[in-house]
Write an enzyme that holds these catalytic residues in place. Structure first.
Site, mmCIF file in Angstrom:
data_model
loop_
_atom_site.group_PDB
_atom_site.id
_atom_site.type_symbol
_atom_site.label_atom_id
_atom_site.label_comp_id
_atom_site.label_asym_id
_atom_site.label_seq_id
_atom_site.Cartn_x
_atom_site.Cartn_y
_atom_site.Cartn_z
ATOM 1 N N SER A 191 0.152 -9.711 -0.896
ATOM 2 C CA SER A 191 -0.180 -9.022 -2.142
ATOM 3 C C SER A 191 -1.577 -9.448 -2.599
ATOM 4 O O SER A 191 -2.528 -9.296 -1.842
ATOM 5 C CB SER A 191 0.897 -9.314 -3.188
ATOM 6 O OG SER A 191 0.772 -8.448 -4.268
ATOM 7 N N ASP A 406 7.088 -0.194 0.184
ATOM 8 C CA ASP A 406 6.478 -0.997 -0.891
ATOM 9 C C ASP A 406 6.091 -0.063 -2.021
ATOM 10 O O ASP A 406 5.246 0.809 -1.849
ATOM 11 C CB ASP A 406 5.245 -1.718 -0.332
ATOM 12 C CG ASP A 406 4.596 -2.656 -1.343
ATOM 13 O OD1 ASP A 406 4.903 -2.566 -2.548
ATOM 14 O OD2 ASP A 406 3.767 -3.483 -0.915
ATOM 15 N N HIS A 446 8.043 -4.844 -1.378
ATOM 16 C CA HIS A 446 6.783 -5.548 -1.591
ATOM 17 C C HIS A 446 6.842 -6.977 -1.058
ATOM 18 O O HIS A 446 7.457 -7.837 -1.680
ATOM 19 C CB HIS A 446 6.426 -5.546 -3.076
ATOM 20 C CG HIS A 446 5.047 -6.080 -3.344
ATOM 21 N ND1 HIS A 446 3.922 -5.492 -2.817
ATOM 22 C CD2 HIS A 446 4.619 -7.150 -4.042
ATOM 23 C CE1 HIS A 446 2.863 -6.182 -3.201
ATOM 24 N NE2 HIS A 446 3.251 -7.195 -3.936
#
Ligand SMILES: *[C@@H]1O[C@H](CO)[C@@H](O)[C@H](O)[C@H]1NC(C)=O
Ligand SMILES: *[C@@H]1O[C@H](CO)[C@@H](O)[C@H](O)[C@H]1NC(C)=O
Ligand SMILES: *[C@@H]1O[C@H](CO)[C@@H](O)[C@H](O)[C@H]1NC(C)=O
Ligand SMILES: *[C@@H]1O[C@H](CO)[C@@H](O)[C@H](O)[C@H]1NC(C)=O
Ligand SMILES: *[C@@H]1O[C@H](CO)[C@@H](O)[C@H](O)[C@H]1NC(C)=O
Ligand SMILES: *[C@@H]1O[C@H](CO)[C@@H](O)[C@H](O)[C@H]1NC(C)=O
Ligand SMILES: *[C@@H]1O[C@H](CO)[C@@H](O)[C@H](O)[C@H]1NC(C)=O
Ligand SMILES: *[C@@H]1O[C@H](CO)[C@@H](O)[C@H](O)[C@H]1NC(C)=O
Ligand SMILES: *[C@@H]1O[C@H](CO)[C@@H](O)[C@H](O)[C@H]1NC(C)=O
Ligand SMILES: *[C@@H]1O[C@H](CO)[C@@H](O)[C@H](O)[C@H]1NC(C)=O
Ligand SMILES: *[C@@H]1O[C@H](CO)[C@@H](O)[C@H](O)[C@H]1NC(C)=O
Ligand SMILES: *[C@@H]1O[C@H](CO)[C@@H](O)[C@H](O)[C@H]1NC(C)=O
Length: 539
Positions: A191, A406, A446
């Site tokens: 991320s 995601d 995610h």
């Protein structure tokens, strides 16, 4: 999740003989005064921490505690905590975890969102694997962006300086401690951590030999606007365009699966390649004959809003800012954050504390504002420089992966990034493969979780919470795959992902699937057992 850890045949214990002779305990006693000589550093403490210790973090910002309030240490280590100033009004807080069983490897971990939080679970994982590991607070404490306001130095730390300072200082401490420099250096993050990995590749190509950068928040400015745009499309809970969480999860998600789940030949809730899903929400428009029961159907304006959610975002000149949200990514964990009738909190903070000011009404942000956001690009946080030739020519390797379900960062952004590298450097995938590989992880949300075979060794839970020769096998673990690539020249071809029943290791494996590197697609042979990885090939 805390589970017993069995350390078995780790990749290489070449240094084991050396570590026996080396007086680890005395080194830990000395390191605080040694490290005090590092420029701008203040050492808080250096503690010998035995495996099994349950660490708590009473000094950490309470907003970080929502993700980590304790961490069980998996291997004996010397824990050094310090701060380093980066200017007269900024600095980082960092930790260096030095394992007794050092492998000669150095590793830095990253952060998430707009934080500000040390990811203790990640340094616990990598320290247990024998890496001298560092983690930093990215230049500010906590999850909010408020400390960026009127302090470009704190922002500079967040964009590029914390990760680099942390590595430079961490390598110094490692050398002081073991009295010998590291042999190889690595990065592991997802991320914002994925963006930090690519920032290092772009700006500090000598920092790492191998970078594992998952679900990267690259194209960052436009990511902030794209996330905010869902409010423009859906409005708040009283808007005619608004769609409830129940509708997303119970109606639209099911309809997406009905239209697209079997494109790959298997009805398993996993859309193997969502690019192939040309979702048509109009199928859900309420029929005039059957009335408008909103758990069965959508109004015309709602269906149009859904179509927009799954459409790319363009700027005022018609240039692509950010690719579409992928159908199938609807996820109970994130619906409220992105589609919940408020502007996504990271976008809000970015606009309030970096781009505009706290009195800016984020609900009125429009394309004129988003184009401005893109152009401002402070310290080049976009992290979208497609010329990776410095990293390539020094022999660096980068592995990126992205969950195809995601919802927080569309995986299509990583395809855009990959294609941008190919175009900038003028290289086809076979040449990019020599230094960068991108694995698309079907059914992963995610950075972790989801209906797919998402355990790929990207984190401790991604290694089933158990460090064994099986979970550390480079065929199924992105970190050990990277070590093998750097140290033995064997590049990962496919990554074997694992899905446990109810994501619970003790309940056993539900299925495994091999994930292919872009632009190849994982393709079912349409005859074997789809739970068997050998029924899938890369095409
Ligand atoms: C570690 O300590 C925390 C806080 O005291 C506690 O909540 C947690 O259950 C402990 N975990 C283990 C595995 O002992
Ligand atoms: C940031 O948090 C660390 C502990 O994680 C603490 O030592 C430090 O004092 C904090 N810094 C500020 C400015 O609050
Ligand atoms: C040390 O701090 C000064 C000012 O506070 C800064 O200019 C300098 O770049 C810092 N040095 C390092 C190595 O970070
Ligand atoms: C580092 O910690 C010392 C001691 O707490 C403090 O005086 C100093 O301001 C801190 N520096 C930074 C950059 O946080
Ligand atoms: C260190 O590694 C050796 C050999 O792999 C192993 O036997 C030992 O248990 C490890 N010690 C610790 C504290 O992890
Ligand atoms: C680095 O690698 C060399 C060659 O394999 C080895 O002799 C040396 O011990 C290693 N040093 C460290 C710090 O791991
Ligand atoms: C929704 O937005 C409208 C228009 O801006 C506003 O009048 C209304 O108060 C908002 N409703 C809620 C529940 O926030
Ligand atoms: C709407 O449809 C749902 C599911 O089919 C049903 O449970 C509910 O009773 C219906 N509501 C109305 C008002 O008809
Ligand atoms: C965005 O809002 C500003 C201020 O209301 C306005 O001047 C501008 O024309 C708007 N841009 C677009 C694309 O609607
Ligand atoms: C990429 O950067 C290198 C130097 O960092 C430069 O020599 C080269 O010309 C650049 N390539 C392109 C295509 O811009
Ligand atoms: C898996 O979780 C679901 C929902 O929490 C539960 O109903 C089911 O019994 C669990 N299955 C097993 C094998 O534990
Ligand atoms: C497919 O493989 C799974 C996992 O090995 C097994 O549980 C399942 O029974 C198999 N299905 C068929 C139809 O053979």
């Amino acid at each position: 999740m805390v589970r017993p850890i069995y350390l078995a045949s780790l990749l290489s214990t070449t240094l084991y003989a050396l570590t026996i002779a080396f007086d680890f305990d005395s080194a830990c006693g000395r390191i605080a005064s040694q490290a005090a000589s590092i420029a701008n550093a203040t050492i808080f403490f250096a503690d010998l921490v035995p495996a099994g210790t349950n660490l708590t973090f009473p000094d950490q910002d309470p907003s970080c505690a929502s993700t980590t309030s304790f961490q069980v240490v998996l291997a004996d280590m010397c824990r050094v905590s310090l701060n380093v100033s980066t200017s007269d009004r900024s600095g980082i807080t960092m930790e260096t975890w030095l394992p007794r069983n050092w492998t000669g490897r150095f590793l830095s971990t990253g952060n998430g969102g707009l934080d500000g939080c040390i990811q203790y679970v990640d340094i616990a994982y990598t320290t247990a694997l024998g890496f001298a590991s560092v983690a930093a607070n990215n230049g500010h404490n906590g999850t909010s962006g408020e400390l960026f306001f009127n302090n470009p130095d704190v922002l500079a730390d967040f964009v590029y300086r914390s990760i680099h300072t942390n590595v430079v200082v961490g390598k110094d401490i490692t050398q002081m401690f073991y009295d010998t420099p590291h042999n190889t250096s690595y990065y592991l993050g997802c991320s914002t951590g994925g963006r930090e990995g690519f920032k290092s590749v772009q700006n500090f190509p000598d920092d790492f030999d191998g970078v594992v950068a998952g679900s990267p928040a690259v194209n960052f400015n436009n990511l902030m606007s794209w996330s905010a745009r869902f409010y423009n499309i859906l409005g708040n809970s009283s808007s005619p365009t608004f769609i409830t969480s129940d509708q997303w999860l119970g109606l639209i998600h099911d309809n997406i699966l009905k239209q697209c789940d079997t494109i790959d030949g298997v009805a398993d809730g996993i859309i193997e390649d969502p690019n192939l899903c040309d979702y048509k929400p109009e199928e859900l428009i309420c029929s005039p004959n059957t009335g408008t029961n909103n758990s069965d159907c959508l109004t015309v304006v709602q269906a149009a809003a859904v179509r927009q959610v799954f459409s790319p975002m363009y700027d005022l000149d018609g240039n692509l800012m950010f690719p579409r949200q992928q159908p199938g990514s609807e996820n109970a964990d994130f619906i409220g954050l992105l589609y919940g009738g408020e502007v996504f909190e990271y976008s809000r903070d970015w606009f309030h504390y970096v781009v505009f000011n706290p009195s800016f009404d984020v609900k009125t942000a429009n394309l004129t504002d988003y184009t401005f956001v893109e152009k401002l690009n402070p310290f080049n946080i976009a992290t979208f420089n497609g010329n990776l030739s410095d990293f390539q020519s020094r022999g660096g390797k980068v592995l990126t992966y992205h969950g195809q379900a995601d919802m927080l960062i569309s995986p299509a952004d990583t395809e855009l990034w990959y294609n941008h590298i190919a175009e900038t450097m003028g290289l086809p995938p076979s040449d990019i493969d020599q230094f960068m590989r991108f694995f698309r992880i079907s059914g992963m949300s995610h950075c972790a979780n989801g209906v797919g075979a998402w355990e790929i060794g990207q984190t401790l839970p991604g290694a089933s919470g158990i460090l064994t020769s099986e979970t550390l096998d480079p065929e199924r673990n992105v970190l050990t795959a990277m070590v093998r690539w750097v140290e033995e020249g064997v590049a990962p071809d496919r990554i074997l992902g694992t899905k446990h029943v109810n994501d619970t290791t003790e309940l056993g494996v539900e299925f495994r699937r091999r994930h292919c590197r872009y632009p190849l697609r994982s393709t079912y042979d349409r005859k074997g057992n789809s739970s068997d990885p050998d029924s899938w090939t890369c095409q």
